[in-house]
Design an enzyme around this catalytic site. Structure first.
Site, PDB file in Angstrom:
ATOM      1  N   ASP A  13      41.524  34.845  34.940  1.00 38.67           N
ATOM      2  CA  ASP A  13      40.589  35.872  36.047  1.00 38.67           C
ATOM      3  C   ASP A  13      41.086  35.509  37.322  1.00 38.67           C
ATOM      4  OD1 ASP A  13      40.099  37.239  33.589  1.00 38.67           O
ATOM      5  OD2 ASP A  13      37.756  36.724  33.581  1.00 38.67           O
ATOM      6  N   GLY A  15      39.564  26.035  32.179  1.00 42.50           N
ATOM      7  CA  GLY A  15      38.988  26.483  33.077  1.00 42.50           C
ATOM      8  C   GLY A  15      37.442  26.033  33.828  1.00 42.50           C
ATOM      9  N   GLU A  16      36.508  27.044  34.212  1.00 41.59           N
ATOM     10  CA  GLU A  16      35.373  25.893  34.788  1.00 41.59           C
ATOM     11  C   GLU A  16      34.848  25.135  33.660  1.00 41.59           C
ATOM     12  OE1 GLU A  16      32.262  28.865  36.075  1.00 41.59           O
ATOM     13  OE2 GLU A  16      31.374  26.963  36.237  1.00 41.59           O
ATOM     14  N   ARG A  56      35.551  39.695  33.377  1.00 35.65           N
ATOM     15  CA  ARG A  56      34.424  39.544  33.492  1.00 35.65           C
ATOM     16  C   ARG A  56      33.158  38.889  34.971  1.00 35.65           C
ATOM     17  NH1 ARG A  56      32.727  35.525  29.834  1.00 35.65           N
ATOM     18  NH2 ARG A  56      34.570  34.475  29.456  1.00 35.65           N
ATOM     19  N   GLN A  99      47.485  41.333  27.459  1.00 34.30           N
ATOM     20  CA  GLN A  99      47.361  40.720  28.827  1.00 34.30           C
ATOM     21  C   GLN A  99      47.469  39.083  29.153  1.00 34.30           C
ATOM     22  OE1 GLN A  99      44.366  43.092  31.146  1.00 34.30           O
ATOM     23  NE2 GLN A  99      43.693  43.662  29.675  1.00 34.30           N
TER      24      GLN A  99
END
Lengths: 342, 342, 342, 342
Positions: free
Chosen positions: B128, B103-104, B172, B274
């Site tokens: 997300d 991710g980031e 989030r 999920q």
């Protein structure tokens, strides 16, 4: 404004979500009213209508099929009366616009009606994903998920018996379902209409898989043709509904593979379960958005236009653009998948 | 060429498909070799490796999780030693390139390492869907399908008891999962971090739904904040893993709704289910294609770049482009969904 | 004690769970050891073995197929050598007992071997659920769930097009899958081998359904015969694997129904996807319990016995009891379902 | 004959299938009529009725929830008026029998009404499967399948992060869902109300799993109590709906496990999604058969009786038999599962 909606052609998960999206969006504009034409264009030419409102479309986004029914009636064929008759029906029923949900045939009819001055917009529908101008069409995602789950299941049987299994999925002219389900399920070969292959090539893949100790699983689109096989034998060009029950391409390939390789081979055809039932979340969102956006086209009187997906956006395109030639699997996409073969 | 791959951060369906895609693509180039770093950057800084080949990645496209393991180690923090140490590890293990899936944080580290002269490319990973530069990231589709199926199930219970149920999904900083699952499942309200709303507005929606005789179902992203609610109360900014077990935003909203409307209200949080397990066909295809394309970036020595989805194409973008700000739900998309509310 | 396990006959969800249950149960008795015979009785007669331990069976309960492979070899046929050869193989490989997982043929062979003095116990396996002495056999529940989901999907297509659809499910001699899937999916007629019906009766049901405005959905077991139809035409008695690709009973019925009623009718055959892939939780629990209990039979030296489900209990029965005649659908169960027809 | 049906208590997949089965069975007896009482006993005491016929129950077997609605009203409590009032309502609405679908409370009320001379029969309903006299109750199978699929998904996340995950499933007094889902998903420990265990024992299992290189997954029923933990802390005895949002037993166990073992541990609670939505085929068949058989009880005027499953048969039992004590998990079943632990 009074809008009439119709759904035409083969069943496709998401049709009801399009209807619901259009009706709910429209209900936000005061004075708008919605009716449904029953059984596609047949309901238009016969003025067979049903009232649609918030209550009628309740819970529809997850419901398969179409509450309006469908048919393969073409308004320009037979005793349908063409634009004049439809114009009369609209007038008599005070309908200001038609929102036509359908495939290439329906969209072409919609375009011709718009050219004749009728207020028609389109929503593209093709389970095979073969309409140009839209990245994806609703129903396709559901079909791929169902086909993938089936291939996942079939694979264990292939392995247990050390057999080759050939799985036939939908795709008469375009191999998108086979391409995606085959990649997702890790098929050892994917055969699509756009890429004829020889039985020798197929058997080379099969033997290579067997050589590594695995049971070959092949995903083939119904419209695939063997190199050198005439269309007459491949049944290509016949409607899935009309196709004689001679068995499909998988039934042709399995015994050929067995004869050439000596590996026990079986065929299985996934059939109708690919095109009915509860749509995936992806298709519900796409279909809902398309239905809503189609109401915008009506409000803006963009007759002869249709809605389409580009990236993550719903855009408006001329029906012309979507129908002048089918969207086939490009050779690069096939080669990308073929890296994983054999 | 010897390529090392790592998977970093939270679990995400499709990680194994990326690994398989990269290894299979690479195995077509003679002389290529693949290793995996175990548990993300931790495996890089500790030179904890495993060999990867065709056999190791067999059947991985449909397997959830990551065979390499994951961690939240940041190579620029603590005793990791930064670029110098990593450079040494690569040299000692004759590794020519790092393919970082994350991710980031991971992508930012990858970019900084590339700037320091190290051979690093990226594959974006965020359940997300909040990374810019890619239309969708793998795992997101699976999460939406799981959340939608859960909301479909929960709805019947809401109706049977004429209750309001608030369902908390992941998200989030960005509300993409809530937006899509909410639209797909026909939620009566969708609450996302990007769009604070007052309890008065929420209760207006709830009452309007009840007035039509239905049981309100609300989908809320974990990062949603009530208008006027401070971040301290909303737990925003805390990692889902680290978030204290005070209950999430759904547990805050349900009693407030009950108090304001008099309608019995319940909360449920979908949780870990999920983000694990078998990926959807969509995510398997996307992840496989990204993994394959990342090998092309390595071959082309496009250090500091990452692969991304644009429409139906896999493209190369600078990591900079993807990480300089998150991809939030635009107001138009929220308003589109809100047409269906209440 | 050193136990050898084999899986024989057609694929069936839960085979791996039986293996895992047996191995884990056995591993609790110190000194026990487990081996697998590969590809059914073929592995016994050829002494083709693999070691099985806790590590080998990890994660197997949810995995479809059988890691041991399967075949249709009969130890009493061809060059297998019968009891003498098997006795020799056991001695040479220091194997103290055989745990045979299979259908009627395998269990009969197991019984004859036990009568010849060999240490053999059985676990009943039949996807068709047609073995007496057990309430249910593993795999059946999964097959019913898959068939039901497919019929659910197909129904929406039938309704959209106002067609009759005939869905063929497994069941050569017994109609249990058709009975359960048909009841679960709300089929308008269920046709099973035990209950021949005339085309006139079937068309009466179809017309009655159409008369109420619905699209008839018929579930037919592959072994169903029309009253008056000879076995030669019905393909009854042919193995699903060996059955020529003339099409099954659904392909025969659909055009007959269309000819008699004038209602467009289509056929679809569910095929291999019914018998492979991830087992349902029900089948995992049942198969695990059967595998564990079979080890108890071995420990108690109950040669010639097999495990079975009675109510919620796993019991021991003589193989004789399970194989002397098939468990067919009793007329009362068919009449119970028929209350819902037409 | 005019029969009234009611559904009472918590939501449970299969309620609509019971209603449909009863209505369709009854419609075969000329002169029969069906009505539904809305929202359980509340509809009886308030004479809140809806007409039920073939058309009303169309497609209901696969629909979750109950079209009649449910409530927790007890006819013997508060201002309900008890047998006299109900007797009056039946007379005024010419209703000849009540078919009550519910759990222990509802069945006890049904028995007391029958003892007071009212024409009442029962259909047992408990998602927890804890009613005696029936092998299985409908809804339980669906709950187990959903819980198993969730644990399957969660496991990959546990493995990727090498964490321990504690999954809380339904089961306040009886651990059937935990037992079955835990066995099916291969949980490393199963904790149920019937078998208190110490945190030391649990951590021994966790450590043993970790020692074998795996990530421990624990399935715990909501009603589990730690040895020595008072009921006040375990929340046992509180209704799942009323339970304060302090978090459940999983939220208590995870930090304790982490503290004792040093292994990162997380909790997740499956919640409402376990008890709503589309029933499994198993539950549809069971619920349909129970609904049909309940009509037989009415026709035979077996007041105070209920239908039940024994093996594969639907039988009639006195409600007394089903309600005098709950059906808990026997120690043998727990020990059988425990063979697979640790």
């Amino acid at each position: 404004m009074r809008i009439g909606i119709l759904t035409s052609g083969g069943d496709c998960p998401g049709l009801n979500a399009v209807i619901r999206g259009a009706v709910l969006k429209s209900s936000r504009f005061p004075g708008n009213e919605f009716v449904g034409f029953k059984y596609g264009w047949r309901g238009v030419v016969n003025a067979d209508l049903m009232h649609l409102d918030r209550q009628t479309v309740r819970g529809l986004s997850k419901q398969g099929g179409t509450i309006l029914g469908s048919s393969r009636t073409n308004p320009f064929e037979g005793p349908c009366g063409g634009p004049e008759n439809i114009s009369r029906v609209l007038k008599e029923n005070r309908i200001d616009a038609i929102l036509a949900v359908g495939g290439e045939g329906t969209l072409t009819a919609a375009r011709r009606l718009a050219e004749a001055g009728l207020p028609v917009v389109g929503v593209p529908k093709t389970i095979d994903n073969d309409l140009a101008a839209t990245d994806y069409s609703f129903g396709f995602n559901t079909a791929v998920e169902i086909a993938t789950e089936a291939v996942d299941r079939i694979r264990t049987t292939a392995e247990s018996h050390q057999r080759c299994i050939v799985v036939e999925v939908m795709g008469r002219n375009a191999g998108w379902i086979a391409l995606h389900a085959g990649m997702a399920a890790g098929a050892h070969a994917i055969l699509i209409p756009e890429q004829p292959r020889s039985i020798a090539q197929i058997c080379e893949w099969v033997n290579s898989v067997r050589h590594r100790g695995r049971a070959p699983v092949i995903v083939v689109a119904e419209g695939f043709v063997l190199e050198g096989m005439t269309e007459a034998h491949s049944h290509k060009g016949l409607d899935a509904f009309e196709r004689p029950r001679l068995g499909g391409i998988a039934d042709i390939l399995a015994p050929m593979i067995e004869a050439h390789t000596g590996i026990e081979s079986r065929a299985t055809t996934l059939g109708f379960a690919q095109r009915g039932g509860v749509p995936s979340a992806y298709d519900r969102v796409l279909a809902t958005r398309l239905g809503m956006a189609a109401v915008d086209l009506v409000v803006q009187e963009q007759w002869g236009s249709m809605v389409a997906l580009r990236g993550t956006k719903i855009v408006s395109v001329s029906i012309e653009e979507a129908t002048h030639k089918p969207k086939l699997v490009p050779v690069q996409r096939y080669e990308e998948a073929a890296f994983l073969f054999g």
